[in-house]
Design a protein around this motif. Structure first.
Motif, PDB file in Angstrom:
ATOM      1  N   ARG A 121      30.953 -58.877  74.314  1.00  0.00           N
ATOM      2  CA  ARG A 121      30.611 -59.549  75.569  1.00  0.00           C
ATOM      3  C   ARG A 121      29.502 -60.571  75.304  1.00  0.00           C
ATOM      4  N   ASN A 122      29.573 -61.159  74.148  1.00  0.00           N
ATOM      5  CA  ASN A 122      28.539 -62.067  73.655  1.00  0.00           C
ATOM      6  C   ASN A 122      27.203 -61.340  73.556  1.00  0.00           C
ATOM      7  N   ASP A 123      27.291 -60.045  73.199  1.00  0.00           N
ATOM      8  CA  ASP A 123      26.079 -59.228  73.094  1.00  0.00           C
ATOM      9  C   ASP A 123      25.813 -58.733  71.672  1.00  0.00           C
ATOM     10  N   TYR A 124      26.645 -59.151  70.694  1.00  0.00           N
ATOM     11  CA  TYR A 124      26.345 -58.816  69.300  1.00  0.00           C
ATOM     12  C   TYR A 124      26.867 -59.897  68.362  1.00  0.00           C
ATOM     13  N   ASP A 125      26.285 -59.908  67.159  1.00  0.00           N
ATOM     14  CA  ASP A 125      26.605 -60.913  66.143  1.00  0.00           C
ATOM     15  C   ASP A 125      27.343 -60.328  64.944  1.00  0.00           C
ATOM     16  N   LEU A 126      27.111 -59.056  64.693  1.00  0.00           N
ATOM     17  CA  LEU A 126      27.629 -58.382  63.501  1.00  0.00           C
ATOM     18  C   LEU A 126      28.105 -56.981  63.879  1.00  0.00           C
ATOM     19  N   ALA A 127      29.352 -56.667  63.558  1.00  0.00           N
ATOM     20  CA  ALA A 127      29.883 -55.316  63.756  1.00  0.00           C
ATOM     21  C   ALA A 127      29.960 -54.622  62.402  1.00  0.00           C
ATOM     22  N   ILE A 128      29.445 -53.403  62.340  1.00  0.00           N
ATOM     23  CA  ILE A 128      29.474 -52.640  61.086  1.00  0.00           C
ATOM     24  C   ILE A 128      30.277 -51.362  61.298  1.00  0.00           C
ATOM     25  N   TYR A 129      31.343 -51.215  60.505  1.00  0.00           N
ATOM     26  CA  TYR A 129      32.209 -50.039  60.559  1.00  0.00           C
ATOM     27  C   TYR A 129      31.960 -49.191  59.320  1.00  0.00           C
ATOM     28  N   MET A 130      31.349 -48.024  59.511  1.00  0.00           N
ATOM     29  CA  MET A 130      31.132 -47.078  58.420  1.00  0.00           C
ATOM     30  C   MET A 130      32.298 -46.097  58.432  1.00  0.00           C
ATOM     31  N   ALA A 131      32.919 -45.860  57.264  1.00  0.00           N
ATOM     32  CA  ALA A 131      34.181 -45.130  57.289  1.00  0.00           C
ATOM     33  C   ALA A 131      34.402 -44.225  56.090  1.00  0.00           C
ATOM     34  N   ASN A 132      35.309 -43.265  56.302  1.00  0.00           N
ATOM     35  CA  ASN A 132      35.999 -42.529  55.253  1.00  0.00           C
ATOM     36  C   ASN A 132      37.482 -42.755  55.553  1.00  0.00           C
ATOM     37  N   TRP A 133      37.962 -43.949  55.219  1.00  0.00           N
ATOM     38  CA  TRP A 133      39.317 -44.377  55.585  1.00  0.00           C
ATOM     39  C   TRP A 133      40.259 -44.107  54.420  1.00  0.00           C
ATOM     40  N   PRO A 134      41.302 -43.284  54.634  1.00  0.00           N
ATOM     41  CA  PRO A 134      42.187 -42.875  53.539  1.00  0.00           C
ATOM     42  C   PRO A 134      42.988 -44.015  52.927  1.00  0.00           C
ATOM     43  N   ALA A 135      43.313 -43.848  51.653  1.00  0.00           N
ATOM     44  CA  ALA A 135      44.107 -44.841  50.926  1.00  0.00           C
ATOM     45  C   ALA A 135      45.477 -45.040  51.557  1.00  0.00           C
ATOM     46  N   ALA A 136      46.027 -43.986  52.152  1.00  0.00           N
ATOM     47  CA  ALA A 136      47.362 -44.075  52.741  1.00  0.00           C
ATOM     48  C   ALA A 136      47.428 -45.077  53.888  1.00  0.00           C
ATOM     49  N   ARG A 137      46.278 -45.380  54.487  1.00  0.00           N
ATOM     50  CA  ARG A 137      46.247 -46.324  55.614  1.00  0.00           C
ATOM     51  C   ARG A 137      45.365 -47.537  55.306  1.00  0.00           C
ATOM     52  N   GLN A 138      45.339 -47.913  54.042  1.00  0.00           N
ATOM     53  CA  GLN A 138      44.465 -49.011  53.633  1.00  0.00           C
ATOM     54  C   GLN A 138      44.902 -50.357  54.227  1.00  0.00           C
TER      55      GLN A 138
END
Length: 258
Positions: free
Chosen positions: A154-171
């Motif tokens: 909503r024009n309220d942030y400049d940078l989004a940070i996604y911290m993850a344990n994302w599996p290889a099967a869904r890379q």
């Protein structure tokens, strides 16, 4: 305005907090100077374990104490997620620690029901924006990536940070959605994923930084136990949004949190 981040992609030792903190200390102690923020993966000290009663700590626990120590020693902010126990509930909590020891946090909203996360943790209720050195940062955790309304800019942030344990099967999904979030929200995106294996699941990293046009600025691929750097130019972002102000044509909406 420029902003320097360090991405730490490591093979998390399953449910072994002390060993993980020791390994990460070796990496972070050698961080280059002039870094503003160090970013760690989701549950960086334990892996994505559903054994919440075993791995969770309080806000006075070893993990947060370690984060505070490193932030103070290095003179830089540091963030990552940890299982936290508070008032009888367990949260997958993003912790953002300032060099002066101030702590901000965000509780993961979207719990990964296919892996029974919703049975072992409580969902967050509030979307958060962390303001550091004039940069507005939206913290998100792993499964949150699939739910664009929650991260709608909503024009309220400049940078989004996604911290993850994302599996290889869904890379492929990881790579695609990170670019989508950057383009639709006209922001920089940092996705910090673990590498290696844990809990019988394989992860191939691909921590990365993407600009507001969906262009890759950095990708760590399958590198193990590494720290890499990226500089954001927020003047470029400002100029782009002035010339192509798509955010002004966005739809108004109300977000209802159950």
């Amino acid at each position: 305005m420029t902003f320097n981040i360090a991405l730490v992609q490591h093979d998390i030792i399953w449910e072994d907090t002390k060993s993980n903190l020791s390994k990460l200390s070796d990496l972070i102690d050698n961080t280059q100077p002039h870094v503003d923020l160090v970013v760690l993966p989701e549950m960086f000290a334990t892996g994505f374990s559903m054994n919440s009663t075993k791995i969770a700590q309080g806000m006075d626990g070893e993990v947060l104490s370690w984060l505070k120590q490193k932030a103070k020693e290095k003179g830089m902010a540091i963030m990552g997620s940890q299982a936290i126990k508070e008032k009888g509930k367990f949260y997958n909590r993003a912790l953002f620690v300032f060099p002066n020891q101030q702590v901000l946090h965000y509780n993961k909203r979207h719990l990964f029901s296919p892996g029974n996360e919703h049975l072992n943790y409580s969902p967050g209720r509030e979307r958060q924006i962390f303001n550091y050195k004039g940069i507005r940062i939206l913290p998100q955790i792993c499964y949150d990536l699939r739910f664009p309304v929650w991260s709608r800019n909503r024009n309220d942030y400049d940078l989004a940070i996604y911290m993850a344990n994302w599996p290889a099967a869904r890379q492929h999904v990881w790579n695609t959605l990170l670019k989508a979030r950057a383009i639709e929200n006209q922001c920089y995106v940092c996705g910090l994923n673990r590498v290696g294996s844990g809990g019988n699941i394989n992860y191939i990293g691909e921590s990365q930084v993407i600009d507001f046009k969906g262009v890759s600025l950095l990708n760590l691929d399958k590198q193990v136990d590494v720290i890499r750097y990226c500089t954001f130019d927020f003047n470029k972002l400002k100029l782009f949004k002035e010339k192509f102000a798509a955010h002004k044509d966005g739809d108004n909406f109300n977000l209802i949190v159950d």
